[in-house]
Design a protein around this motif. Structure first.
Motif, PDB file in Angstrom:
ATOM      1  N   LYS A  13      56.544   0.587  14.873  1.00 29.89           N
ATOM      2  CA  LYS A  13      57.320   1.771  15.271  1.00 29.89           C
ATOM      3  C   LYS A  13      56.754   2.390  16.538  1.00 29.89           C
ATOM      4  N   GLN A  14      55.435   2.426  16.619  1.00 32.93           N
ATOM      5  CA  GLN A  14      54.784   2.990  17.801  1.00 32.93           C
ATOM      6  C   GLN A  14      55.129   2.183  19.042  1.00 32.93           C
ATOM      7  N   ALA A  15      55.090   0.865  18.940  1.00 31.26           N
ATOM      8  CA  ALA A  15      55.423   0.010  20.082  1.00 31.26           C
ATOM      9  C   ALA A  15      56.860   0.238  20.528  1.00 31.26           C
ATOM     10  N   ALA A  16      57.768   0.332  19.573  1.00 30.56           N
ATOM     11  CA  ALA A  16      59.183   0.553  19.903  1.00 30.56           C
ATOM     12  C   ALA A  16      59.386   1.922  20.554  1.00 30.56           C
ATOM     13  N   ASN A  17      58.741   2.946  20.019  1.00 34.06           N
ATOM     14  CA  ASN A  17      58.875   4.288  20.578  1.00 34.06           C
ATOM     15  C   ASN A  17      58.316   4.360  22.001  1.00 34.06           C
ATOM     16  N   LEU A  18      57.157   3.744  22.201  1.00 31.86           N
ATOM     17  CA  LEU A  18      56.559   3.757  23.534  1.00 31.86           C
ATOM     18  C   LEU A  18      57.433   3.003  24.530  1.00 31.86           C
ATOM     19  N   SER A  19      58.019   1.918  24.091  1.00 28.09           N
ATOM     20  CA  SER A  19      58.897   1.143  24.966  1.00 28.09           C
ATOM     21  C   SER A  19      60.115   1.964  25.371  1.00 28.09           C
ATOM     22  N   ASN A  20      60.710   2.633  24.405  1.00 27.13           N
ATOM     23  CA  ASN A  20      61.870   3.483  24.694  1.00 27.13           C
ATOM     24  C   ASN A  20      61.504   4.635  25.627  1.00 27.13           C
ATOM     25  N   GLN A  21      60.354   5.238  25.380  1.00 26.12           N
ATOM     26  CA  GLN A  21      59.888   6.317  26.256  1.00 26.12           C
ATOM     27  C   GLN A  21      59.673   5.795  27.667  1.00 26.12           C
TER      28      GLN A  21
END
Length: 60
Positions: A13-21
């Protein structure tokens, strides 16, 4: 093993959130966007390492 699964989910989830950010921020600040993408990649790599560890534990 449950703790390992929870950490895998959290890192994913962290990787996905950082990518979106990163995508949003890079429109305004390319350097900061690249930094966020690097963090996303690092989280993804950690996640993959934990997945491999989980597979190894399940096989034994």
């Amino acid at each position: 093993m449950e703790e390992l699964i929870a950490k895998i989910k959290l890192l994913g989830k962290q990787a996905a959130n950082l990518s979106n950010q990163s995508l949003e921020v890079s429109k305004v600040n390319r350097k900061q966007g690249l930094d966020l993408m690097r963090q996303a990649r690092d989280a993804g790599n950690q996640c993959q390492a934990l997945i491999q560890e989980l597979k190894r534990l399940q096989a034994s």
